[in-house]
Design a protein around this motif. Structure first.
Motif, PDB file in Angstrom:
ATOM      1  N   VAL A 116       4.023  -7.770 -11.807  1.00 54.76           N
ATOM      2  CA  VAL A 116       3.474  -7.301 -10.442  1.00 54.76           C
ATOM      3  C   VAL A 116       3.830  -8.715  -9.299  1.00 54.76           C
ATOM      4  O   VAL A 116       3.405  -9.687  -9.885  1.00 54.76           O
ATOM      5  CB  VAL A 116       1.957  -7.063 -10.426  1.00 54.76           C
ATOM      6  N   ARG A 117       4.459  -8.171  -8.371  1.00 51.85           N
ATOM      7  CA  ARG A 117       4.652  -9.474  -7.467  1.00 51.85           C
ATOM      8  C   ARG A 117       3.537  -9.216  -6.354  1.00 51.85           C
ATOM      9  O   ARG A 117       3.028  -8.213  -5.695  1.00 51.85           O
ATOM     10  CB  ARG A 117       6.048  -9.300  -6.771  1.00 51.85           C
ATOM     11  N   THR A 149       0.499  -1.248   7.630  1.00 54.56           N
ATOM     12  CA  THR A 149       1.011  -2.281   6.685  1.00 54.56           C
ATOM     13  C   THR A 149       0.411  -2.330   5.390  1.00 54.56           C
ATOM     14  O   THR A 149       0.867  -2.469   4.216  1.00 54.56           O
ATOM     15  CB  THR A 149       1.009  -3.572   7.668  1.00 54.56           C
ATOM     16  N   ALA A 150      -1.109  -2.017   5.283  1.00 53.75           N
ATOM     17  CA  ALA A 150      -1.866  -2.446   4.377  1.00 53.75           C
ATOM     18  C   ALA A 150      -1.454  -1.335   3.427  1.00 53.75           C
ATOM     19  O   ALA A 150      -1.642  -1.695   2.074  1.00 53.75           O
ATOM     20  CB  ALA A 150      -3.457  -2.512   4.514  1.00 53.75           C
ATOM     21  N   GLU A 151      -1.252  -0.065   3.529  1.00 54.58           N
ATOM     22  CA  GLU A 151      -1.072   0.888   2.675  1.00 54.58           C
ATOM     23  C   GLU A 151       0.264   0.725   2.114  1.00 54.58           C
ATOM     24  O   GLU A 151       0.399   0.955   0.739  1.00 54.58           O
ATOM     25  CB  GLU A 151      -1.081   2.104   3.408  1.00 54.58           C
ATOM     26  N   GLN A 152       1.288   0.269   2.962  1.00 57.11           N
ATOM     27  CA  GLN A 152       2.723   0.011   2.357  1.00 57.11           C
ATOM     28  C   GLN A 152       2.527  -0.938   1.116  1.00 57.11           C
ATOM     29  O   GLN A 152       3.468  -0.789   0.451  1.00 57.11           O
ATOM     30  CB  GLN A 152       3.746  -0.007   3.572  1.00 57.11           C
ATOM     31  N   HIS A 153       1.813  -1.930   1.552  1.00 55.02           N
ATOM     32  CA  HIS A 153       2.078  -3.272   0.852  1.00 55.02           C
ATOM     33  C   HIS A 153       0.876  -3.281  -0.224  1.00 55.02           C
ATOM     34  O   HIS A 153       0.565  -4.362  -0.923  1.00 55.02           O
ATOM     35  CB  HIS A 153       2.141  -4.297   1.455  1.00 55.02           C
ATOM     36  N   ARG A 154       0.126  -2.034  -0.424  1.00 46.80           N
ATOM     37  CA  ARG A 154      -1.035  -2.117  -1.349  1.00 46.80           C
ATOM     38  C   ARG A 154      -1.975  -3.425  -1.253  1.00 46.80           C
ATOM     39  O   ARG A 154      -2.255  -4.082  -1.975  1.00 46.80           O
ATOM     40  CB  ARG A 154      -0.555  -2.014  -2.610  1.00 46.80           C
ATOM     41  N   MET A 155      -2.503  -3.384   0.007  1.00 50.32           N
ATOM     42  CA  MET A 155      -3.185  -4.898   0.271  1.00 50.32           C
ATOM     43  C   MET A 155      -4.736  -4.703   0.148  1.00 50.32           C
ATOM     44  O   MET A 155      -5.197  -3.572   0.236  1.00 50.32           O
ATOM     45  CB  MET A 155      -2.816  -5.193   1.739  1.00 50.32           C
ATOM     46  N   GLN A 156      -5.160  -5.948   0.237  1.00 45.99           N
ATOM     47  CA  GLN A 156      -6.634  -6.121   0.325  1.00 45.99           C
ATOM     48  C   GLN A 156      -6.680  -7.593   0.696  1.00 45.99           C
ATOM     49  O   GLN A 156      -5.636  -8.441   0.618  1.00 45.99           O
ATOM     50  CB  GLN A 156      -7.593  -5.989  -0.892  1.00 45.99           C
ATOM     51  N   LEU A 157      -7.864  -7.830   1.435  1.00 43.49           N
ATOM     52  CA  LEU A 157      -7.875  -9.215   1.805  1.00 43.49           C
ATOM     53  C   LEU A 157      -8.719 -10.025   0.847  1.00 43.49           C
ATOM     54  O   LEU A 157     -10.029  -9.660   0.640  1.00 43.49           O
ATOM     55  CB  LEU A 157      -8.498  -9.409   3.280  1.00 43.49           C
ATOM     56  N   HIS A 205       0.564  -6.134  -3.325  1.00 42.22           N
ATOM     57  CA  HIS A 205       0.888  -5.683  -4.622  1.00 42.22           C
ATOM     58  C   HIS A 205       2.285  -5.079  -4.687  1.00 42.22           C
ATOM     59  O   HIS A 205       2.401  -3.863  -3.952  1.00 42.22           O
ATOM     60  CB  HIS A 205      -0.239  -4.842  -5.330  1.00 42.22           C
ATOM     61  N   GLU A 206       3.380  -5.472  -5.307  1.00 38.16           N
ATOM     62  CA  GLU A 206       4.527  -4.803  -5.271  1.00 38.16           C
ATOM     63  C   GLU A 206       4.803  -4.511  -6.864  1.00 38.16           C
ATOM     64  O   GLU A 206       4.585  -5.560  -7.616  1.00 38.16           O
ATOM     65  CB  GLU A 206       5.617  -5.656  -4.849  1.00 38.16           C
ATOM     66  N   TYR A 207       5.329  -3.249  -7.205  1.00 31.81           N
ATOM     67  CA  TYR A 207       5.388  -2.854  -8.790  1.00 31.81           C
ATOM     68  C   TYR A 207       6.784  -2.448  -8.885  1.00 31.81           C
ATOM     69  O   TYR A 207       7.179  -2.319 -10.183  1.00 31.81           O
ATOM     70  CB  TYR A 207       4.565  -1.832  -8.912  1.00 31.81           C
ATOM     71  N   ASP A 208       7.723  -2.213  -7.959  1.00 27.96           N
ATOM     72  CA  ASP A 208       9.046  -1.579  -8.117  1.00 27.96           C
ATOM     73  C   ASP A 208       9.966  -2.738  -8.247  1.00 27.96           C
ATOM     74  O   ASP A 208      10.100  -3.358  -7.282  1.00 27.96           O
ATOM     75  CB  ASP A 208       9.375  -0.869  -7.093  1.00 27.96           C
ATOM     76  N   GLN A 209      10.648  -2.790  -9.522  1.00 31.85           N
ATOM     77  CA  GLN A 209      11.635  -3.970  -9.583  1.00 31.85           C
ATOM     78  C   GLN A 209      13.158  -3.343  -9.236  1.00 31.85           C
ATOM     79  O   GLN A 209      13.134  -2.218  -9.474  1.00 31.85           O
ATOM     80  CB  GLN A 209      11.659  -4.459 -10.991  1.00 31.85           C
ATOM     81  N   PRO A 210      14.026  -4.076  -9.015  1.00 28.34           N
ATOM     82  CA  PRO A 210      13.934  -5.565  -8.833  1.00 28.34           C
ATOM     83  C   PRO A 210      13.060  -6.132  -7.555  1.00 28.34           C
ATOM     84  O   PRO A 210      13.241  -5.360  -6.561  1.00 28.34           O
ATOM     85  CB  PRO A 210      15.282  -6.141  -8.750  1.00 28.34           C
ATOM     86  N   GLY A 252       4.328 -14.573  -5.902  1.00 25.60           N
ATOM     87  CA  GLY A 252       4.218 -14.843  -7.316  1.00 25.60           C
ATOM     88  C   GLY A 252       4.260 -13.511  -8.075  1.00 25.60           C
ATOM     89  O   GLY A 252       4.172 -12.649  -7.577  1.00 25.60           O
ATOM     90  N   VAL A 253       4.442 -13.829  -9.052  1.00 21.75           N
ATOM     91  CA  VAL A 253       4.393 -12.537 -10.313  1.00 21.75           C
ATOM     92  C   VAL A 253       3.441 -12.823 -11.509  1.00 21.75           C
ATOM     93  O   VAL A 253       3.617 -13.990 -11.762  1.00 21.75           O
ATOM     94  CB  VAL A 253       6.108 -12.271 -10.797  1.00 21.75           C
ATOM     95  N   TYR A 254       2.847 -11.892 -11.847  1.00 18.39           N
ATOM     96  CA  TYR A 254       2.283 -11.757 -12.938  1.00 18.39           C
ATOM     97  C   TYR A 254       2.620 -10.726 -13.879  1.00 18.39           C
ATOM     98  O   TYR A 254       2.992  -9.449 -13.620  1.00 18.39           O
ATOM     99  CB  TYR A 254       0.626 -11.780 -12.649  1.00 18.39           C
ATOM    100  N   ALA A 255       1.793 -10.649 -15.132  1.00 18.38           N
ATOM    101  CA  ALA A 255       2.076  -9.444 -15.975  1.00 18.38           C
ATOM    102  C   ALA A 255       0.573  -8.857 -16.050  1.00 18.38           C
ATOM    103  O   ALA A 255      -0.197  -9.333 -16.364  1.00 18.38           O
ATOM    104  CB  ALA A 255       2.535  -9.980 -17.356  1.00 18.38           C
TER     105      ALA A 255
END
Length: 373
Positions: free
Chosen positions: A215-216, A262-270, A286-291, A325-328
């Motif tokens: 997840v980025r 914008t918040a919906e597109q990028h799956r956002m929270q503050l 939150h971005e899930y689709d790679q690359p 950043g990216v986490y697993a």
């Protein structure tokens, strides 16, 4: 016992901490000169309030207690039990906050609902517009950029810990040793691979079908605010993200109050927390689709700044850093972490997702128990 720990992010460092605390010797390898992944790019939040009831909340509460004890011993960790406020700006958001008070474990989370005057009494910097704030007294924070070096310094003082940076592990040898890219063999009685979002190379060879995704996220940090933000702060989009708030009130919020585009597109929270230098760390996406893209996108930063300014009642200080950043993260949301025994004396631990900083001490303690440390 001699323990080989691979990966110097928060998860690997906490596994090293557990091993040393239990009387063992640790050799700690990190492929970079210093950890550069999610562990140093996050909020530093020990975030209990939104965790799912059951095992996830149990791990978070145990970890919270461990963070406090470790913080008392390692002041440079910057542990502070500051709590959090999730601010409701609409009636639908307020209904979710009110429903949270009815959860069977609301007391364990330290929930209480504050009106605007009570919010400002607790956190005077929040002079903006909102209906109420859900206070979670159990939430806390540490300093992510300095946490790992501070913990390592304390470990080194024991005389039973050695940190070897710039060593990428290439092979697991016989289940009890690893060989690094310098050709050096590091032998021990137990190997713990805590490699974060690095899921290729040796990790792919040893566990080719990991139930883990990457997840980025994007975040930013400001100049000093000029006053104290006494709690961490979230907007009510966090209700949509954290599993504790699942229920009819959240369903009604989702159905009747869409997020801004914008918040919906990028799956956002503050999420917003103040660093010890007075600056604010804000995110996230939150971005899930790679690359994943190599660059950061500006629209989410504008959205975060607008929402934060509305809650603070003032413009944000100048933004001085932006990063990604990216986490697993485990693909099964019911799992806090993926813990896999690779051999009798070798384990892989990865995939805590956004819970890594919160839960790492308890995750490491559970691994130590499972491995017989």
């Amino acid at each position: 016992m001699r323990v080989i720990v691979v990966g110097a992010g928060v998860l690997g460092t906490m596994h090293a901490w557990q091993a040393v605390e239990r009387g063992h010797e640790v050799v700690h390898l990190e492929r970079e000169g210093e950890a550069r992944g999610a562990s140093v790019r996050n909020f530093g939040l020990v975030w209990v309030g939104g965790r799912a009831a059951g095992p996830e909340l149990d791990v978070a509460l145990r970890a919270r207690a461990l963070w406090e004890r470790i913080g008392a011993r390692v002041p440079a960790l910057g542990f502070r039990p500051n709590g959090s406020l999730t601010l409701a700006r609409t009636a639908a958001e307020l209904a979710v906050a009110e429903a949270a008070l009815e959860l069977p474990d609301a007391g364990a989370r330290g929930y209480r609902l504050l009106d605007p005057g009570e919010v400002r009494a607790l956190n005077p910097a929040l002079r903006g517009t909102y209906l109420a704030g859900l206070h979670c007294a159990r939430d806390a924070a540490v300093e992510p950029r300095t946490a790992q070096p501070a913990l390592r310094a304390a470990l080194e003082a024991t005389g039973r810990y050695a940190f070897l940076p710039g060593r990428e592990v290439r092979d697991l040898v016989g289940g009890r040793a690893v060989r690094d890219d310098h050709g050096q063999l590091h032998e021990g009685d137990l190997v713990l691979l805590c490699t974060g979002a690095w899921l290729g190379g040796l990790v792919r060879e040893l566990a080719p079908d990991l139930p883990v995704r990457r997840v980025r996220l994007q975040m930013m940090q400001t100049d000093p605010l000029g006053e104290r933000l006494t709690t961490s702060v979230a907007d009510s989009d966090s209700f949509r993200y954290y599993p504790a708030y699942t229920g009819p009130a959240l369903d009604a919020l989702r159905a009747g109050q869409p997020q801004p585009p914008t918040a919906e597109q990028h799956r956002m929270q503050l999420l917003m927390v103040q660093r010890r230098d007075g600056g604010l760390t804000l995110g996230d996406t939150h971005e899930y689709d790679q690359p994943f893209g190599f660059d950061v996108v500006e629209d989410p930063y504008d959205h975060l700044a607008d929402v934060a300014a509305g809650l603070l009642g003032r413009p944000l200080p100048r933004v001085r850093r932006r990063w990604a950043g990216v986490y697993a993260q485990c693909t099964d949301p019911a799992l806090v972490v993926h813990r896999q025994q690779l051999a009798d004396t070798a384990w892989l631990v990865t995939g805590p997702g956004g819970r890594g900083m919160t839960c790492a001490p308890a995750i490491a303690a559970d691994t130590a128990d499972a491995a017989g440390l």
